[in-house]
Scaffold this motif. Structure first.
Motif: not given
Lengths: 130, 143
Positions: A25-27, A59-61, A65-70, A117-126
């Motif tokens: 998972y990546m923010r 988890s994705p959540t 939540q580790r983001a400075r501004t989730p 890398l642009l071809r291998v991601y999918r959005i989990i939490l928009p």
């Protein structure tokens, strides 16, 4: 591998191998989206690697939540095997005291790597609407 | 109908060609917003962007698009001009069959780089001298 010490700090978790079928998972900050899709600049290094979280310990959540501004961040997922298939990239589980899931994607983020890398991601939490 | 090597033949260009050129100009104009991004704009320490880097990227695009049009009568597919890593500018094309990314770095001493591939599995990659004639790369997008 045994628990480790890094920069004088005890890290209570061992470094593990991440299976190809695992998700990372990546923010992604909202500034890296155009028309709902990622731009190539989203894939960059910070401190020697591109930081992600291994799904085994996050988890994705949790990642969100580790983001400075989730609220200004989305979370994407990439399969470890797909990332390893990009020439020049290596995945390294690198737990830190506050995050057992922390994993670095190491290798120069060239134009080729970023396109792939642009071809291998999918959005989990928009992104939340602004 | 397209122009072929004669500036005066621009009048012979069709609406499709003019739309492409207009879209290109619009994209360039809107990309100026990149310059408004301040240091740490992504909350991960990414630096802002300089006018000189943006101008270098735009000049590359405009000059090669213009020569592609004048020499070959081919209007370039409008790309997206985007914020890249570490103060660089990305120029990104995605067409039905081709994808191409050109990166113009912030550091003047570092060469620009590109990577492109097609749905047929062909690829191009390398570094660019931005002062040279690089219309071949834009032409590759149409092949």
């Amino acid at each position: 591998m045994a628990p480790q010490v890094a920069d004088g700090v005890n890290i209570p978790w061992e470094i593990e191998h991440i299976p190809d079928e695992s998700l990372l998972y990546m923010r992604i900050h909202r500034s890296y989206f155009r028309d709902g899709k990622l731009i190539p600049g989203a894939f960059k290094d910070h401190g020697g690697g591109m930081s992600t979280d291994w799904e085994k310990y996050s988890s994705p959540t949790d990642t969100h939540q580790r983001a400075r501004t989730p609220k200004d961040n989305a979370v994407i997922a990439m399969m470890a095997g797909d990332v390893r298939a990009v020439p020049g990239l290596v995945i390294s589980h690198s737990p830190i005291p506050e995050n057992r899931a922390h994993t670095d994607v190491i290798g120069e983020k060239t134009t080729e790597v970023r396109v792939r890398l642009l071809r291998v991601y999918r959005i989990i939490l928009p992104i939340e609407p602004a | 109908m397209t122009a072929k090597g004669n500036l005066l033949d621009v009048e012979a260009a069709g609406p499709r060609e003019w739309r492409r050129l207009q879209h290109l100009l619009t994209e360039i104009k809107e990309s100026r917003a990149i310059l408004d991004l301040q240091d740490d704009w992504d909350e991960e320490g990414s630096p802002g962007y300089t006018h000189s880097t943006w101008k270098l990227a735009v000049n590359f695009l405009v000059q090669n698009a213009l020569w592609l049009w004048l020499d070959n009568g081919i209007p370039v597919e409008p790309p997206r001009i985007l914020p890249g890593p570490d103060g660089s500018i990305d120029i990104h094309w995605q067409t039905c069959d081709h994808e191409l990314l050109v990166n113009v770095p912030r550091d003047v001493g570092t060469p620009a780089t590109y990577y492109g591939d097609t749905s047929a599995g062909e690829s191009v990659k390398g570094s660019l001298d931005l002062s040279a004639d690089n219309q071949w790369l834009l032409k590759w997008l149409t092949e």
